[in-house]
Design a protein around this motif. Structure first.
Motif, short mmCIF file in Angstrom:
data_model
loop_
_atom_site.label_atom_id
_atom_site.label_comp_id
_atom_site.label_asym_id
_atom_site.label_seq_id
_atom_site.Cartn_x
_atom_site.Cartn_y
_atom_site.Cartn_z
N GLN A 320 0.70 -1.06 -0.14
CA GLN A 320 0.06 0.03 -0.05
C GLN A 320 0.93 1.18 0.03
OE1 GLN A 320 -2.70 -0.40 3.33
NE2 GLN A 320 -3.89 -1.66 2.38
N ILE A 321 1.83 1.19 0.59
CA ILE A 321 2.75 2.26 0.60
C ILE A 321 3.37 2.73 -0.88
CG2 ILE A 321 5.08 3.13 1.42
CD1 ILE A 321 4.52 1.86 4.03
N GLU A 322 3.67 1.86 -1.65
CA GLU A 322 4.23 1.82 -2.98
C GLU A 322 3.19 2.54 -3.76
OE1 GLU A 322 6.48 2.26 -6.04
OE2 GLU A 322 7.22 1.10 -4.27
N ARG A 323 1.78 2.27 -3.45
CA ARG A 323 0.60 3.03 -4.02
C ARG A 323 0.22 4.36 -3.63
NH1 ARG A 323 -1.01 -2.63 -4.07
NH2 ARG A 323 -2.46 -2.12 -2.45
N ALA A 324 0.92 4.37 -2.53
CA ALA A 324 0.31 5.82 -1.98
C ALA A 324 0.92 7.09 -2.44
CB ALA A 324 0.68 5.70 -0.20
N ARG A 325 0.30 8.20 -2.75
CA ARG A 325 0.63 9.34 -3.08
C ARG A 325 1.24 10.19 -1.98
NH1 ARG A 325 -3.69 11.94 -7.25
NH2 ARG A 325 -1.72 13.16 -7.63
N LEU A 326 2.33 10.33 -1.90
CA LEU A 326 3.15 11.00 -0.82
C LEU A 326 3.96 12.10 -1.09
CD1 LEU A 326 4.45 7.86 1.10
CD2 LEU A 326 2.23 8.80 1.50
N ASP A 327 3.96 13.06 -0.22
CA ASP A 327 4.73 14.32 -0.48
C ASP A 327 6.10 13.87 0.08
OD1 ASP A 327 6.08 16.61 -0.48
OD2 ASP A 327 4.24 17.88 0.52
N LEU A 328 7.04 13.29 -0.38
CA LEU A 328 8.02 12.83 0.21
C LEU A 328 8.96 13.99 0.67
CD1 LEU A 328 9.16 9.67 -1.67
CD2 LEU A 328 7.94 9.62 0.17
N GLU A 329 8.87 14.99 0.16
CA GLU A 329 10.05 16.33 0.38
C GLU A 329 9.27 16.95 1.83
OE1 GLU A 329 10.13 19.17 -2.55
OE2 GLU A 329 11.26 17.81 -3.95
N ALA A 330 8.11 16.64 2.29
CA ALA A 330 7.66 17.08 3.55
C ALA A 330 7.96 16.13 4.57
CB ALA A 330 6.01 17.06 3.48
N THR A 331 8.72 15.04 4.44
CA THR A 331 9.02 14.23 5.50
C THR A 331 10.34 14.52 6.15
OG1 THR A 331 10.20 12.78 3.95
CG2 THR A 331 7.97 12.16 4.53
N TYR A 332 10.94 15.55 5.63
CA TYR A 332 12.16 16.29 6.25
C TYR A 332 12.43 17.69 5.93
CZ TYR A 332 15.01 16.25 2.16
OH TYR A 332 15.62 16.45 0.84
N THR A 333 13.39 18.15 6.57
CA THR A 333 13.70 19.45 6.30
C THR A 333 15.23 19.73 6.94
OG1 THR A 333 13.26 21.86 6.72
CG2 THR A 333 13.07 20.41 8.67
#
Length: 345
Positions: A320-333
């Protein structure tokens, strides 16, 4: 324009005071929230050494903070503390920021502790004396620090590489210190994922056979196809937005700790950490430190490819994670770590 003698003396005193604080720290904005609770899963692990150093050497206090570190059995439980509101910040695995976004709860990592997971997947020679291959683990009992923790994610990932599905093994939480060693030696598990100092202690007695060792950055990069970063500090996005000065102060302390560890001698390290971390053997703790130091961050900065690598690793055990539409840039700063590196070189 003229200046009185009193005004001159006042200005000179101000300049002298400012010069006592490197890189303009005298003008750093005060933390919005000074009393901070940080949840961690297994603080005695070398994995979390930067947090311990920052705390024990007074780096948080130097930044105007009163930090309480709350220790839990595993990373999943420390994450629950932040989600439940009993802690402000989590010292845990980076991949939790990706997992939580799939659940609609946005967490953001802001300073790195580990460049590689530092986890070791090993077979227990007490129950598998003739162990040869990970393929033999089908139907076996696999120990992890706690169900749902990053150690289980690594176990599932390695097992999948051996052609074994997660439902074809039994996952058992065994903690991360003396309790884990007792579980392994008593034969409660056939293989496990653990960290140091547990691994070094078991290796010394030739009680385990290592399958995958991510204390080695190159081996970790090969396994995951890129930088699978490890321990970090992360918090809800909303907390970071509301308390940027507090986050900067915490990051300053952690980057300072990262840099101290990179230069410290083993003797300096063992003088700082609590003696309980040695688990009765200071020499082995030193060996654990030396084995893991190459995988610890030197600057607190998170590689740009880290979110993508973490997502791919997680998707191998959760489609399910592979199919999920995620904002990966928002996971870190890296905003706060970059600023901290200007202050502490």
């Amino acid at each position: 324009m003229t200046i009185t003698r009193r005004a001159f003396i006042t200005a000179a005193a101000g300049m002298a005071a400012a010069s006592a604080f490197p890189f303009g720290e005298a003008f750093a904005a005060a933390p919005e929230k000074k009393n901070i609770k940080i949840a961690v899963g297994g603080q005695q692990l070398v994995y979390y050494l930067p947090l311990t150093i920052a705390d024990r050497l007074g780096y948080f206090r130097d930044e105007g903070l009163n930090v309480s570190v709350i220790d839990f059995q595993g990373g999943s439980k420390s994450l629950q503390a932040v989600v439940g509101g009993s802690a402000d910040i989590c010292s845990g695995a980076f991949e939790h920021t990706v997992i939580m976004q799939t659940r609609g709860q946005r967490m953001q990592a802001f300073v790195l502790q580990g460049r590689a997971p530092q986890c070791v997947f090993a077979a227990n020679l007490h129950t598998m004396k003739n162990f040869r291959s990970a393929k033999e683990l089908k139907g076996k009992r696999i120990g992890v620090t706690a169900p749902g923790s990053s150690s289980q994610i690594m176990a599932n990932y390695c097992l999948k590489a051996a052609g074994i599905k997660p439902n074809e093994v039994s996952i058992i939480g065994i903690g991360s210190s003396s309790g884990a060693i007792a579980a392994i030696r008593s034969g409660q598990v056939d293989a496990f994922v653990q960290l140091d100092p547990v691994i070094s202690m078991l290796m010394e007695k030739k009680e385990i056979a290592i399958i995958v060792d991510t204390r080695k950055v190159a081996e970790s990069d090969r396994l995951y196809g890129g930088p699978m970063v490890a321990g970090c500090l992360y918090a809800p996005e909303s907390f970071i937005r509301k308390n940027p000065n507090t986050i900067q102060a915490i990051t300053n302390a952690m980057v300072r700790a990262d840099k101290w560890i990179a230069k410290a001698t083993p003797e300096q390290v063992v003088k700082v950490v609590p003696s309980s971390y040695f688990m009765g053997d200071k020499k082995l703790y030193i060996q654990s430190f030396l084995s893991n130091r190459p995988a610890l961050s030197r600057d607190g900065l998170i590689p740009a490819k880290a979110p993508e690598v973490a997502k791919h690793a997680l998707s191998t055990v959760n489609p399910q994670i592979e199919r999920a539409r995620l904002d990966l840039e928002a996971t870190y700063t890296n905003r706060f770590a970059a600023e901290a590196n200007k202050r502490y070189r």
